[in-house]
Design an enzyme around this catalytic site. Structure first.
Site, short mmCIF file in Angstrom:
data_model
loop_
_atom_site.label_atom_id
_atom_site.label_comp_id
_atom_site.label_asym_id
_atom_site.label_seq_id
_atom_site.Cartn_x
_atom_site.Cartn_y
_atom_site.Cartn_z
CG HIS A 289 -1.97 0.95 1.27
ND1 HIS A 289 -2.52 1.65 0.31
CD2 HIS A 289 -3.03 1.23 2.22
CE1 HIS A 289 -3.67 2.25 0.56
NE2 HIS A 289 -4.02 2.07 1.80
CG HIS B 165 -4.29 0.22 -8.13
ND1 HIS B 165 -5.61 -0.03 -8.07
CD2 HIS B 165 -3.91 1.14 -7.50
CE1 HIS B 165 -5.84 1.20 -7.04
NE2 HIS B 165 -4.95 1.57 -6.50
CG ASP C 125 2.74 4.43 -3.98
OD1 ASP C 125 2.78 5.42 -3.56
OD2 ASP C 125 2.14 3.45 -3.63
#
Ligand code: CMC
Length: 423
Positions: free
Chosen positions: A268, A307, A363
């Site tokens: 995460h 994802h 990210d």
């Protein structure tokens, strides 16, 4: 027969049931009537990791993972990123509409008067080991805030609830900066309430002996944009933690501490930190194929890729990639950028990633920007938490006000021993 229903035939006994379909969804509780005997508990659905289960109705964030769409309260993320500030987006997420000029100023003032923390918080932070991970410090300190506000558990009182929410949003940059300064062995720097939300964070982190910290407007804007992109993402792992823990009617600080714990993990919010470490480990482009082989053999994951919801592209990653160059003009080009670009290009051509619809996520590039701005790697998830706090609180309040919600309590399929007795 109405068309918006589902007919289910139980082949165990041939009985049929008609279940309403609303918003493309059936209610799991409607399955409970499907029984083969009077003492049968009734049918349940089994959905480990909630791959196909809606746990709430929400008006806050819309995502279409196939089309790469992200909207807050109906507004496309691209427009918000270009035209608003983080505090405006925070107001939008919490209240449903963007603030007028007057509301914006009032909101800014509300935040500003709560940026300070009790001096005992500082002493509490002092006790952490010198190299404690700042995310661990943040998690514990946010949890500890509940002990400073004994009214916080009174979540049914709207005025009190909002006060705690404002406090948390206002204090997060202070706690984040203090965690960093503790780590660096530097004296804490107090908030400067004449600065913007992100300008103040930069000041509290990087101010040295100068009387007033000069905020670089490009970096201030970049951080503002990164916080907007991270502000909410519907029912992700940490938001689900916030809602789930908050559903026991605990105070918002304790629920947010749980959410920070969820965000900390490398799958995460910890992924931005993991990406940087991965790029450093690769070291040079000729070692990329080796990593790709290891990933395909199931020995490693390509961090910053993939994802649960986005199966086309992550719109946040696209915006960040475009913004990176502006930051690098000020900070100098991050030498890891070329490695990241090459890794992305190789992965996007590779059948393994194409087949599984794995694309760079938010990210993948955010860490490169944070690093260029001078943030140490272990501060990256803390920055993610700073932006996401607003989303956590908006979702938490929506849960508190939702008359359909109760304490979160999933079912299980028991697979252990049948009844047995001690000899
Ligand atoms: N590298 C290699 N293979 C992957 C990756 C990856 N990053 N992500 C998924 N896969 C493979 C996975 O092995 C599986 O393959 P197979 O079908 O052969 O078993 C397939 O793709 C589906 O993966 P999954 O684990 O079922 O997907 P998920 O929806 O449960 O996981 C994820 C989503 C984000 C946890 C995962 O893609 C991942 O671990 N990514 C790396 C960590 C990361 O970048 N996380 C940040 C997510 S975005 C921001 C945030 O939420 O905080």
């Amino acid at each position: 027969m109405p068309s918006d229903t589902l007919t289910i035939t139980d082949n165990r006994n041939g009985k049929s049931y008609e279940v309403p379909i609303e918003d493309g969804t059936i209610r799991a509780m409607d399955l409970r009537q499907i029984k083969i005997s009077d003492d049968d508990f009734g049918l349940m659905s089994y959905d480990p990791a909630f791959l196909n289960t809606a746990s709430c109705r929400s008006k806050i964030t819309f995502i279409d993972g196939e089309k790469g769409i992200l909207r807050y309260r109906g507004y496309p993320i691209e427009e918000l990123a270009e035209k608003t500030t983080f505090l405006e987006v925070a107001f939008l997420l919490l209240n449903g509409e963007l603030p007028t000029e007057e509301e914006h100023e009032k909101w800014r003032q509300e935040i500003v008067v709560h940026t300070m923390v009790h001096e005992n918080i500082k002493h509490f932070m002092d006790e952490f080991h010198h190299d404690a991970h700042p995310m661990g410090i943040l998690l514990s300190t946010v949890g500890a805030l509940s002990t400073f506000y004994p009214n916080a558990p009174n979540v049914s009182d709207p005025v009190n609830r909002r006060l705690q929410m404002v406090r948390l949003i206002a204090k997060m940059p202070t706690l984040a900066a203090f965690a960093y300064r503790h780590r660096m062995g530097m004296p804490y720097s107090y908030p400067d309430n004449n600065l913007s939300y992100t300008g103040n964070l930069l000041s509290m982190m990087f101010k040295m002996a100068e009387p007033k910290y000069e905020v670089n407007p490009v970096l201030e804007k970049a951080l503002n944009l990164l916080f907007i992109l991270h502000a909410d993402h519907e029912q992700n792992c940490s938001t689900s933690a916030m809602r789930s823990v908050g559903s026991s009617r605990t105070d918002p600080y304790s629920a947010a501490a749980a959410a920070i714990g969820a965000l900390y993990g490398p799958l995460h919010g910890g992924a931005n930190e993991a990406v940087l470490r991965m790029l450093r480990n690769i070291g040079s482009p000729d070692r990329i194929p080796h990593l790709i082989e290891r990933v395909k053999a199931g020995e490693a994951r390509l961090m910053g890729f993939g994802h649960r919801v986005y199966k086309n592209y992550d719109p946040r990653a696209r915006i960040i990639k475009e913004m990176a160059n502006k930051v690098f003009e000020v900070t100098g080009r991050n030498p890891l950028l070329d490695l990241a670009l090459e890794l992305e290009a190789i992965a996007l051509e590779d059948e393994y990633f194409v087949e599984r619809k794995l694309y760079p996520n938010v990210d993948f590039y955010s860490g490169l920007i944070y690093q260029s701005m001078g943030f140490p790697v272990d501060m990256f998830p803390v920055l993610f938490a700073l932006g996401r706090t607003v989303g956590w609180l908006a979702q938490w309040e929506e849960m508190v006000l939702d008359s359909e919600q109760k304490i979160a309590r999933p079912r299980q399929i028991y697979t252990g021993h049948d009844l047995r007795h001690l000899e």
